[in-house]
Design a protein around this motif. Structure first.
Motif, PDB file in Angstrom:
ATOM      1  N   SER A 271     -33.447   6.650 112.551  1.00 56.06           N
ATOM      2  CA  SER A 271     -33.880   5.457 111.840  1.00 56.06           C
ATOM      3  C   SER A 271     -34.719   4.620 112.790  1.00 56.06           C
ATOM      4  CB  SER A 271     -32.681   4.648 111.320  1.00 56.06           C
ATOM      5  OG  SER A 271     -31.923   4.130 112.403  1.00 56.06           O
ATOM      6  N   GLN A 272     -35.354   3.591 112.265  1.00 53.31           N
ATOM      7  CA  GLN A 272     -36.229   2.763 113.085  1.00 53.31           C
ATOM      8  C   GLN A 272     -35.462   1.754 113.938  1.00 53.31           C
ATOM      9  OE1 GLN A 272     -39.585   3.300 113.378  1.00 53.31           O
ATOM     10  NE2 GLN A 272     -39.049   5.109 112.175  1.00 53.31           N
ATOM     11  N   ASP A 273     -34.193   1.546 113.631  1.00 52.81           N
ATOM     12  CA  ASP A 273     -33.438   0.500 114.324  1.00 52.81           C
ATOM     13  C   ASP A 273     -32.339   1.071 115.222  1.00 52.81           C
ATOM     14  OD1 ASP A 273     -31.794   1.460 112.332  1.00 52.81           O
ATOM     15  OD2 ASP A 273     -31.017  -0.514 111.753  1.00 52.81           O
ATOM     16  N   VAL A 274     -32.528   2.305 115.732  1.00 54.65           N
ATOM     17  CA  VAL A 274     -31.445   2.922 116.508  1.00 54.65           C
ATOM     18  C   VAL A 274     -31.139   2.131 117.779  1.00 54.65           C
ATOM     19  CG1 VAL A 274     -31.724   5.274 115.631  1.00 54.65           C
ATOM     20  CG2 VAL A 274     -33.129   4.497 117.554  1.00 54.65           C
ATOM     21  N   ALA A 275     -32.155   1.587 118.430  1.00 56.01           N
ATOM     22  CA  ALA A 275     -31.914   0.817 119.653  1.00 56.01           C
ATOM     23  C   ALA A 275     -31.182  -0.478 119.345  1.00 56.01           C
ATOM     24  CB  ALA A 275     -33.238   0.526 120.360  1.00 56.01           C
ATOM     25  N   GLU A 276     -31.588  -1.141 118.264  1.00 57.73           N
ATOM     26  CA  GLU A 276     -30.934  -2.396 117.886  1.00 57.73           C
ATOM     27  C   GLU A 276     -29.472  -2.164 117.516  1.00 57.73           C
ATOM     28  OE1 GLU A 276     -33.873  -1.393 116.884  1.00 57.73           O
ATOM     29  OE2 GLU A 276     -35.214  -2.929 117.709  1.00 57.73           O
ATOM     30  N   ARG A 277     -29.192  -1.056 116.844  1.00 55.64           N
ATOM     31  CA  ARG A 277     -27.799  -0.759 116.472  1.00 55.64           C
ATOM     32  C   ARG A 277     -26.941  -0.528 117.713  1.00 55.64           C
ATOM     33  NH1 ARG A 277     -26.598   3.423 111.915  1.00 55.64           N
ATOM     34  NH2 ARG A 277     -24.566   2.460 112.303  1.00 55.64           N
ATOM     35  N   LEU A 278     -27.489   0.171 118.698  1.00 55.87           N
ATOM     36  CA  LEU A 278     -26.728   0.367 119.929  1.00 55.87           C
ATOM     37  C   LEU A 278     -26.516  -0.961 120.641  1.00 55.87           C
ATOM     38  CD1 LEU A 278     -25.374   2.180 122.017  1.00 55.87           C
ATOM     39  CD2 LEU A 278     -27.616   2.532 123.079  1.00 55.87           C
ATOM     40  N   ALA A 279     -27.539  -1.808 120.664  1.00 54.45           N
ATOM     41  CA  ALA A 279     -27.402  -3.122 121.298  1.00 54.45           C
ATOM     42  C   ALA A 279     -26.302  -3.936 120.624  1.00 54.45           C
ATOM     43  CB  ALA A 279     -28.728  -3.866 121.242  1.00 54.45           C
ATOM     44  N   GLN A 280     -26.227  -3.851 119.300  1.00 51.83           N
ATOM     45  CA  GLN A 280     -25.182  -4.565 118.582  1.00 51.83           C
ATOM     46  C   GLN A 280     -23.802  -4.039 118.953  1.00 51.83           C
ATOM     47  OE1 GLN A 280     -26.286  -4.045 114.473  1.00 51.83           O
ATOM     48  NE2 GLN A 280     -28.134  -5.309 114.664  1.00 51.83           N
ATOM     49  N   GLY A 281     -23.695  -2.721 119.058  1.00 55.78           N
ATOM     50  CA  GLY A 281     -22.407  -2.135 119.430  1.00 55.78           C
ATOM     51  C   GLY A 281     -21.982  -2.529 120.832  1.00 55.78           C
ATOM     52  N   LEU A 282     -22.932  -2.573 121.757  1.00 55.84           N
ATOM     53  CA  LEU A 282     -22.604  -3.002 123.118  1.00 55.84           C
ATOM     54  C   LEU A 282     -22.217  -4.470 123.139  1.00 55.84           C
ATOM     55  CD1 LEU A 282     -25.406  -1.197 125.186  1.00 55.84           C
ATOM     56  CD2 LEU A 282     -23.005  -0.545 124.955  1.00 55.84           C
ATOM     57  N   ALA A 283     -22.867  -5.291 122.294  1.00 51.79           N
ATOM     58  CA  ALA A 283     -22.543  -6.719 122.250  1.00 51.79           C
ATOM     59  C   ALA A 283     -21.101  -6.943 121.817  1.00 51.79           C
ATOM     60  CB  ALA A 283     -23.508  -7.441 121.308  1.00 51.79           C
ATOM     61  N   VAL A 284     -20.643  -6.142 120.870  1.00 52.84           N
ATOM     62  CA  VAL A 284     -19.242  -6.250 120.436  1.00 52.84           C
ATOM     63  C   VAL A 284     -18.298  -6.003 121.602  1.00 52.84           C
ATOM     64  CG1 VAL A 284     -17.484  -5.210 118.957  1.00 52.84           C
ATOM     65  CG2 VAL A 284     -19.783  -5.632 118.057  1.00 52.84           C
ATOM     66  N   ARG A 285     -18.736  -5.156 122.541  1.00 52.36           N
ATOM     67  CA  ARG A 285     -17.918  -4.841 123.713  1.00 52.36           C
ATOM     68  C   ARG A 285     -18.140  -5.831 124.855  1.00 52.36           C
ATOM     69  NH1 ARG A 285     -19.693  -0.370 121.071  1.00 52.36           N
ATOM     70  NH2 ARG A 285     -18.258   1.396 120.800  1.00 52.36           N
ATOM     71  N   GLY A 286     -18.912  -6.873 124.593  1.00 52.33           N
ATOM     72  CA  GLY A 286     -19.146  -7.885 125.608  1.00 52.33           C
ATOM     73  C   GLY A 286     -20.295  -7.587 126.540  1.00 52.33           C
ATOM     74  N   LEU A 287     -21.163  -6.645 126.160  1.00 53.61           N
ATOM     75  CA  LEU A 287     -22.293  -6.259 127.003  1.00 53.61           C
ATOM     76  C   LEU A 287     -23.597  -6.631 126.301  1.00 53.61           C
ATOM     77  CD1 LEU A 287     -21.062  -2.680 127.987  1.00 53.61           C
ATOM     78  CD2 LEU A 287     -20.840  -4.778 129.331  1.00 53.61           C
ATOM     79  N   ARG A 288     -24.371  -7.503 126.907  1.00 57.64           N
ATOM     80  CA  ARG A 288     -25.636  -7.926 126.327  1.00 57.64           C
ATOM     81  C   ARG A 288     -26.733  -6.936 126.716  1.00 57.64           C
ATOM     82  NH1 ARG A 288     -26.975 -14.100 127.283  1.00 57.64           N
ATOM     83  NH2 ARG A 288     -28.624 -13.439 125.841  1.00 57.64           N
ATOM     84  N   ALA A 289     -27.478  -6.485 125.730  1.00 61.40           N
ATOM     85  CA  ALA A 289     -28.533  -5.503 125.980  1.00 61.40           C
ATOM     86  C   ALA A 289     -29.775  -5.867 125.182  1.00 61.40           C
ATOM     87  CB  ALA A 289     -28.058  -4.101 125.603  1.00 61.40           C
ATOM     88  N   LYS A 290     -30.925  -5.556 125.762  1.00 60.44           N
ATOM     89  CA  LYS A 290     -32.206  -5.767 125.105  1.00 60.44           C
ATOM     90  C   LYS A 290     -32.723  -4.434 124.599  1.00 60.44           C
ATOM     91  CE  LYS A 290     -36.987  -7.130 126.133  1.00 60.44           C
ATOM     92  NZ  LYS A 290     -37.916  -7.600 127.203  1.00 60.44           N
ATOM     93  N   ALA A 291     -33.191  -4.413 123.351  1.00 58.08           N
ATOM     94  CA  ALA A 291     -33.726  -3.190 122.754  1.00 58.08           C
ATOM     95  C   ALA A 291     -35.245  -3.231 122.776  1.00 58.08           C
ATOM     96  CB  ALA A 291     -33.223  -3.032 121.321  1.00 58.08           C
ATOM     97  N   THR A 292     -35.857  -2.107 123.134  1.00 60.61           N
ATOM     98  CA  THR A 292     -37.309  -2.024 123.171  1.00 60.61           C
ATOM     99  C   THR A 292     -37.743  -0.600 122.854  1.00 60.61           C
ATOM    100  OG1 THR A 292     -39.281  -2.508 124.516  1.00 60.61           O
ATOM    101  CG2 THR A 292     -37.432  -1.464 125.624  1.00 60.61           C
TER     102      THR A 292
END
Length: 278
Positions: free
Chosen positions: A198-219
């Motif tokens: 899908s077009q939002d695979v990076a954003e979905r992973l970033a969201q999952g990491l955020a739930v775990r307390g890890l901030r990530a930038k998707a590009t």
């Protein structure tokens, strides 16, 4: 539970690059890991016959090669011990033996008893590359490939190569000790190499990491006609990445590796430390 890392140092035909030992100790210190260091000395079968002994003195040549290998191994173990003592890294050491063609396989089998494998990489050294390949694809453990010619420093900015695949998901899970200590996390997708789920695979992973307390930038990036492994490394270096996390794609058939494009690009020209899982 303390992380157990194993560093593999083949001593034949050439020793690893001069920075592999210090880089491995530095990584173990960052992870609060116990480091096991295994030198792999060469064990050459005696295949001489009367004629070869007369013409070449093959047994003496074998003894000399094996003695050189053992001497390199001792020097490497001494260097690891000195660095580990200076950095306060708990250390165990061992000496393994293997026939030339089985050095990588020996490392891979031993690596299964640890949480993380560490291997060095040296430009234009086929034996080093083959050992790294074997450990990545046969150990069943995440493998951190370290440059042997320069200091790697703190692995603070972690760059994740993400395409939503199984091996990429495995790599992210295996990278947890690095992600938990990261000062920055960037998720990179390559949009012109293959069809993504899908077009939002990076954003979905970033969201999952955020739930775990890890901030990530998707590009996202494009290869621009370059090999994908080279493009990923160049982008990671450009944005100040210290560690690239990616899945290793490939398989082994009769010990001949058929590598995916990204894996081939990484192992042919390593630009920064790469954590690879298969």
């Amino acid at each position: 539970m303390q992380l157990l890392a194993s560093l593999f140092l083949p001593t034949y035909p050439d020793p690893p690059g001069p920075k592999v030992v210090s880089n491995a100790v530095a990584v173990a210190r960052q992870l609060d890991a116990m480091l096991d260091t295994a030198v792999i000395n060469v064990d050459i079968p005696d295949v001489s016959n009367a004629l070869s002994s007369f013409l070449l003195d093959l047994p003496a040549t074998i003894r000399e090669v094996e003695a050189t290998s053992r001497s390199r191994g001792k020097a490497l173990l001494d260097a690891v011990a000195a660095d580990a003592a200076r950095c306060g890294v708990p250390l165990t050491r061992q000496e393994l033996k293997a026939q030339p063609a089985l050095i990588g396989e020996t490392a891979a089998k031993e690596g299964r008893y640890f949480d993380l494998c560490l291997v060095g990489w040296t430009r234009d050294d086929e034996a080093t590359r083959m050992t790294a390949e074997e450990v990545v694809f046969s150990s069943g453990r995440p493998t951190l490939i370290l440059p042997g010619e320069r200091d790697v420093g703190v692995l603070g900015h972690v760059v994740i190569a993400w395409d939503g695949s199984r091996v990429a998901a495995r790599a992210v899970a295996d990278a947890a000790p690095f992600l938990e200590r990261a000062s920055a996390i960037t998720i990179v997708t390559v949009t012109d190499e293959k069809v993504l789920p899908s077009q939002d695979v990076a954003e979905r992973l970033a969201q999952g990491l955020a739930v775990r307390g890890l901030r990530a930038k998707a590009t996202s990036i494009q290869t621009g006609g370059k090999e994908i492994g080279i493009a990923l490394q160049e982008h990671a270096v450009k944005i100040g990445g210290n560690l690239l996390v990616m899945g290793g794609w490939g398989h082994s058939r009769l010990r001949d590796f058929v590598l995916g494009g990204a894996t081939e690009g990484i192992l042919s020209n390593l630009r920064l430390p790469v954590l690879m899982s298969h």
